[in-house]
Design an enzyme around this catalytic site. Structure first.
Site, short mmCIF file in Angstrom:
data_model
loop_
_atom_site.label_atom_id
_atom_site.label_comp_id
_atom_site.label_asym_id
_atom_site.label_seq_id
_atom_site.Cartn_x
_atom_site.Cartn_y
_atom_site.Cartn_z
CG ASP A 66 -1.76 1.26 1.31
OD1 ASP A 66 -2.32 1.66 0.27
OD2 ASP A 66 -1.86 1.85 2.40
CD GLU A 101 -4.80 1.31 -2.79
OE1 GLU A 101 -5.47 2.36 -2.87
OE2 GLU A 101 -4.57 0.74 -1.72
CG ASP A 151 -0.66 3.35 6.23
OD1 ASP A 151 -1.35 3.73 5.27
OD2 ASP A 151 -0.32 4.09 7.16
#
Length: 164
Positions: free
Chosen positions: A7, A66, A138
């Protein structure tokens, strides 16, 4: 197979590592690469070195990351894209496949709706990986990316058998 989920963020990049065997998935590790303040090139270097260290330690076979989304602030999106690129470049020496997923696709795979909020995603990560506590936000997002890849791969395999 071992999957590394990322991420990306210019100040905090989450990572999550899972092991997959057939239809079973197991939590390995997760955490955050915190870059702190400072100039963007210095933060990008910390992301690059952090992901390289994770690669060397866990040796995943695949990476899921992502995709960048364009919000209201173009400058933030550009920084996010550079952080993402730093993480991707860090795996080039390991010659692994990199898969990309949109935020809505990740949320859909885990929660069942693309508009899910971060706490819903975190809750599903905890349930799916049978974790005792909540992972850092996160890190949870990075584990969600890895789980999305696992679910997408499972679906693709099942679909290819049906239409073969």
């Amino acid at each position: 197979m071992r999957i590394l989920g990322i991420d990306p963020g210019s100040r905090t990049t989450g990572y999550g590592v899972i092991d997959v065997s057939g239809r079973e998935v197991k939590y390995v590790d997760s955490g955050c690469i915190r870059t702190g303040g400072g100039a963007l090139p210095d933060r990008l270097k910390k992301i690059y070195l952090g992901v390289r260290e994770i690669m060397q330690h866990y040796q995943p076979q695949e990476m899921a990351v992502e995709q960048v989304f364009m919000g209201r602030n173009a400058d933030s999106a550009l920084k996010l894209g550079q952080a993402r690129a730093s993480a991707i470049c860090a795996v080039f020496d390991h010659d692994i496949k990199v898969f990309e997923y949109a935020a809505r696709q990740i949320k859909q795979a885990l929660v069942g709706k693309g508009s899910a909020d971060k706490t819903q995603v975190q809750h599903m990560v905890k349930i799916l990986l049978k974790l005792q506590g909540d992972p850092q936000m996160d890190a949870s997002d990075a584990l969600a990316v890895a789980l999305c890849h696992f679910h997408t791969d499972q679906t693709n395999q099942a679909t290819s058998k049906v239409f073969a």
